[in-house]
Scaffold this motif. Structure first.
Motif, mmCIF file in Angstrom:
data_model
loop_
_atom_site.group_PDB
_atom_site.id
_atom_site.type_symbol
_atom_site.label_atom_id
_atom_site.label_comp_id
_atom_site.label_asym_id
_atom_site.label_seq_id
_atom_site.Cartn_x
_atom_site.Cartn_y
_atom_site.Cartn_z
ATOM 1 N N VAL A 1 22.932 -15.297 -90.088
ATOM 2 C CA VAL A 1 22.459 -14.132 -89.328
ATOM 3 C C VAL A 1 21.115 -14.458 -88.695
ATOM 4 C CG1 VAL A 1 21.580 -11.764 -89.522
ATOM 5 C CG2 VAL A 1 23.710 -12.390 -90.686
ATOM 6 N N GLU A 2 20.215 -14.981 -89.501
ATOM 7 C CA GLU A 2 18.878 -15.317 -89.013
ATOM 8 C C GLU A 2 18.953 -16.325 -87.861
ATOM 9 O OE1 GLU A 2 14.544 -16.664 -90.805
ATOM 10 O OE2 GLU A 2 16.280 -16.603 -92.137
ATOM 11 N N ASP A 12 26.761 -11.983 -80.523
ATOM 12 C CA ASP A 12 28.147 -11.788 -80.946
ATOM 13 C C ASP A 12 28.379 -12.456 -82.301
ATOM 14 O OD1 ASP A 12 27.744 -14.253 -79.629
ATOM 15 O OD2 ASP A 12 29.878 -14.422 -79.106
ATOM 16 N N ARG A 13 27.818 -13.637 -82.486
ATOM 17 C CA ARG A 13 27.947 -14.327 -83.771
ATOM 18 C C ARG A 13 27.144 -13.603 -84.852
ATOM 19 N NH1 ARG A 13 27.963 -20.815 -82.589
ATOM 20 N NH2 ARG A 13 29.913 -20.805 -81.398
ATOM 21 N N LYS A 14 25.987 -13.066 -84.474
ATOM 22 C CA LYS A 14 25.183 -12.286 -85.428
ATOM 23 C C LYS A 14 26.008 -11.129 -85.954
ATOM 24 C CE LYS A 14 23.295 -8.799 -84.193
ATOM 25 N NZ LYS A 14 22.632 -7.682 -83.552
ATOM 26 N N ALA A 15 26.687 -10.435 -85.057
ATOM 27 C CA ALA A 15 27.491 -9.282 -85.465
ATOM 28 C C ALA A 15 28.586 -9.700 -86.446
ATOM 29 C CB ALA A 15 28.097 -8.606 -84.238
ATOM 30 N N THR A 16 29.226 -10.823 -86.187
ATOM 31 C CA THR A 16 30.271 -11.313 -87.085
ATOM 32 C C THR A 16 29.686 -11.645 -88.453
ATOM 33 O OG1 THR A 16 31.539 -12.187 -85.227
ATOM 34 C CG2 THR A 16 32.025 -13.112 -87.394
ATOM 35 N N ASP A 39 19.886 -2.150 -90.156
ATOM 36 C CA ASP A 39 18.648 -2.058 -89.377
ATOM 37 C C ASP A 39 18.362 -3.363 -88.637
ATOM 38 O OD1 ASP A 39 18.312 0.531 -90.292
ATOM 39 O OD2 ASP A 39 16.746 0.010 -91.749
ATOM 40 N N VAL A 40 18.567 -4.492 -89.311
ATOM 41 C CA VAL A 40 18.358 -5.798 -88.678
ATOM 42 C C VAL A 40 19.340 -5.983 -87.530
ATOM 43 C CG1 VAL A 40 18.591 -8.303 -89.030
ATOM 44 C CG2 VAL A 40 17.316 -6.918 -90.685
ATOM 45 N N SER A 41 20.560 -5.551 -87.736
ATOM 46 C CA SER A 41 21.573 -5.681 -86.689
ATOM 47 C C SER A 41 21.184 -4.918 -85.435
ATOM 48 C CB SER A 41 22.926 -5.179 -87.203
ATOM 49 O OG SER A 41 23.921 -5.383 -86.243
ATOM 50 N N VAL A 42 20.606 -3.755 -85.624
ATOM 51 C CA VAL A 42 20.195 -2.927 -84.493
ATOM 52 C C VAL A 42 18.932 -3.476 -83.832
ATOM 53 C CG1 VAL A 42 19.353 -0.633 -83.835
ATOM 54 C CG2 VAL A 42 21.310 -0.848 -85.383
#
Length: 127
Positions: A42-43, A52-56, A97-100
């Motif tokens: 994620v980081e 897109d990869r972060k979301a996955t 929260d990080v995702s947003v």
């Protein structure tokens, strides 16, 4: 050389084989380790602006947290089960929260919580 999908399939099969042979407390430890690995992804995805990869990866993290939470015996597990439930919920909200926000700084507390949990589970397996 493996293409990425072949390598992913190999890793998945290897993980499934380890999980099938693991005792319950070792399985929890494997899940926490996998969660920490996915947090690192994620980081990296946020830093590389690969959203897109972060979301996955966030979804995978949330799935692991959900699995850990679902495995809790909250009826018979007492305060420990409730505390773990609250920690898993906290980590899930933090990841949302990080995702947003796409702010990797928000991952530090999740790393800390999961690192402490991992340390606790490791001490149980060593005992």
């Amino acid at each position: 050389m493996f293409d990425e999908s072949g390598l992913d399939a190999y890793r998945h099969t290897q993980i499934e084989a380890r999980a099938a042979a693991a005792e319950p407390h070792k399985l929890v430890l494997m899940l926490i380790e996998g969660l920490l690995d996915e947090l690192a992804r994620v980081e990296g995805h946020i830093q590389a602006k690969q959203f897109d990869r972060k979301a996955t990866s966030i979804t995978k993290c949330l799935d692991i947290l959900s699995g850990l939470d679902t495995a809790l015996d909250r009826e018979n597990g007492g305060a420990l089960a409730e505390d773990l439930h609250r920690l898993y919920d906290f980590c899930g909200r933090q990841l949302f929260d990080v995702s947003v926000s796409n702010e990797v700084a928000g991952l530090s507390i999740v790393y800390k919580v999961l690192g402490d949990l991992k340390e606790g589970w490791e001490s149980m397996t060593a005992a």
